[in-house]
Design a protein around this motif. Sequence first.
Motif, mmCIF file in Angstrom:
data_model
loop_
_atom_site.group_PDB
_atom_site.id
_atom_site.type_symbol
_atom_site.label_atom_id
_atom_site.label_comp_id
_atom_site.label_asym_id
_atom_site.label_seq_id
_atom_site.Cartn_x
_atom_site.Cartn_y
_atom_site.Cartn_z
ATOM 1 N N ALA A 1 -18.860 70.958 68.990
ATOM 2 C CA ALA A 1 -19.451 71.389 70.748
ATOM 3 C C ALA A 1 -19.708 72.937 70.390
ATOM 4 C CB ALA A 1 -18.801 70.882 71.019
ATOM 5 N N SER B 1 -20.123 75.165 67.789
ATOM 6 C CA SER B 1 -20.682 75.572 66.884
ATOM 7 C C SER B 1 -22.973 75.063 67.272
ATOM 8 C CB SER B 1 -20.581 75.064 65.881
ATOM 9 O OG SER B 1 -21.410 74.771 64.274
ATOM 10 N N ILE C 1 -24.661 69.327 63.721
ATOM 11 C CA ILE C 1 -24.078 68.315 63.379
ATOM 12 C C ILE C 1 -24.342 66.672 62.921
ATOM 13 C CG2 ILE C 1 -22.130 67.036 64.761
ATOM 14 C CD1 ILE C 1 -22.632 68.713 67.363
ATOM 15 N N LEU D 1 -19.151 64.901 73.423
ATOM 16 C CA LEU D 1 -19.765 65.268 72.271
ATOM 17 C C LEU D 1 -20.999 65.193 72.012
ATOM 18 C CD1 LEU D 1 -19.959 68.120 70.161
ATOM 19 C CD2 LEU D 1 -18.687 66.149 68.634
ATOM 20 N N LYS E 1 -23.180 66.193 74.909
ATOM 21 C CA LYS E 1 -23.675 67.855 74.526
ATOM 22 C C LYS E 1 -24.312 68.050 73.203
ATOM 23 C CE LYS E 1 -19.557 69.357 76.942
ATOM 24 N NZ LYS E 1 -17.889 69.318 76.994
ATOM 25 N N GLY E 2 -23.946 67.676 71.818
ATOM 26 C CA GLY E 2 -24.932 67.733 70.908
ATOM 27 C C GLY E 2 -26.294 67.494 70.286
ATOM 28 N N ARG F 1 -28.236 68.641 68.464
ATOM 29 C CA ARG F 1 -28.225 69.210 67.045
ATOM 30 C C ARG F 1 -27.968 68.112 66.143
ATOM 31 N NH1 ARG F 1 -23.828 72.139 67.505
ATOM 32 N NH2 ARG F 1 -23.238 71.740 69.777
ATOM 33 N N ILE F 2 -27.744 67.156 66.427
ATOM 34 C CA ILE F 2 -26.896 66.205 65.917
ATOM 35 C C ILE F 2 -28.512 65.196 64.792
ATOM 36 C CG2 ILE F 2 -26.350 63.422 65.895
ATOM 37 C CD1 ILE F 2 -24.977 63.539 68.707
#
Length: 638
Positions: free
Chosen positions: A29, A31, A35, A59, A62-63, A66-67
Amino acid sequence: MHSPTTDPLGLPWLLPAPDDVRGQVRALAGSAEAIAAQALTGLAGHALDLDQLTSVAKLLDKGRSRIEAGTLTPLKLALLLDGTADHLAPAIRGSGLRHGLLIDCWVAPYGQALAEATRPGSDLSASGAQMALVASDFRSLGLGRPHVDAGAAEDAVAGALARIEAIVGGLAGLKITPVLATVPVPAGSWMGSFDALAPGSPAAMVAAFNVRLAALAQARGALLFDAARVAALAGHGRWFDDGLWNRSKIPFALDAVPLWADHVARLLGAARGKARKCLVLDLDNTLWGGIIGDDGLEGIKLGQGSSDGEAHLAVQAMALDLKARGVVLAVVSKNEEAAARLPFQKHPEMLLREADIAVFIANWNDKATNIAHVATTLNIGVDALLFLDDNPAERARVRQMLPQVAVPEVPADPSLYPMMVMGSGWFDAVALSDDDLKRAEQYRANAERSVALQQIGDYDDYLASLDMACELSRFDAIGRARIAQLINKSNQFNLTTRRYTEAEVAVAEADDQVFDLQVRLVDRFGDNGMISVVIAKAAGDEWLIDTWLMSCRVLGRRVEEAVLASLVQGARGAGAVRLVGEWLPSPKNAMVERHYEKLGFKAAGALEGGGTRWVLELADHVQPKLPMALSGDRSFAA
């Protein structure tokens, strides 16, 4: 005391959760890097408890930006439950990762399932949900109090089912696929064993309700989630928590949530084509006890007369049962090939024989390398494989080198191997078609075709030698389950990767503005079954090809040219002047990026998301001469 190796609430087929799950979640989370799907599935591949699953779900939120989903398939799920469901959504989302899904959940407010499904302009209608899990509790359904009068009991069951039917009808109007959950049988009794004979006992009413619910699911094209079976696995005494229900209307024990969520996720994964297709088997101490190269044919433990021998026989029986429903069997063993094959050929107690194995690899190479070769030989992805091996070092190596391969944990006792494989849910199914029953034979026949190609050499001569017969027909009720299965499983030769349920396939079948096509192929080696599905939609003077997919087993057989000719014939007959095709990129369909170009279509611009649009003027198409006989109501005269 429950054994940690067999207690289903502990998800024993998964690796134990590491001590630092939350630390790994925080690291991902925090970084700034993307992801990867592999990192998410690696986390979810452990036996996580409810708190850990909730951390993984946070996660995902929140991510989100970026996934990199990779092979994960997005799915929007609505939860329509009688009880409190907020804690169940993150558990489903975390569990979905291990079954190839990136799930978003919309949760109906408490007590509002019926209203949300049936009220115009409801929040559910705007949620974007593709599927809705409808899960009821016997207490909310009015099945918790006994009835002395059988007629009153019948009225109670009918009333409970009518409520579910109303929800299903509302979901149909919203074009949301229902997932109907059976109801766990109450743990308490009214008259003890006589409850099974008394139609008014809560147990008997719930059982009657579940039978009718299953029939409703089948009639309405819904998925069936057998929550009653999951509760039975856990044990009814451990499943229910009356205190939780009285305080918070939480329908079952919190300790049972990970098991329940995993079963939900595996069902949704199977519906989206994520179930495994091939069981890859180790030999020594897996299919038999001992080491064939050291102990010889007489020294291995197999068959009646010893507990170990019977345990390994049960592993073979499980493999044959899977093969009977279409799972392909392969062998990967560190052994001399002649020694490895000897029990299949000579041991009188062997249930499995060489003819049952589609790919047999015995050598001293790394098992991960050989498993990858199995996938290549069968022309399926490594994410379609499950590997069973008694050796923990070999399991760890395969997980490290091929993280997409399902590798269930197994205890030292071989009698528990079938429970771990089947309990894992990686072979779960939502339908069983005739083509499923023939699949193992189809893969064996493919191997014979490969040998024929090597012997003949010239490819055109090889195609002519196959004596192919191709049937091109419209959708029908008989093929509907297999059509939906192909639509949800096919990834590589799939131009748009659009997914449709069996109910949606039935709608397309009845729409006179839709040209649908199911394609079957037979040759001298056997029946390939249904190998292609096409859906085209009329739009003025052009037809848009919405879906075009084909089994990779028949690549290079010129079936796609026969499909195009049928499309052209249908479009011309309807007064269209052109066909329009789209290629929408996915993680696995790069192989068909130039598909339309190869068939003579002209590039017509880029699409959002990196896709491309292609156009074929019907006047420019010339019917091909093909190396196959054509039949069916949508074939053409070659």
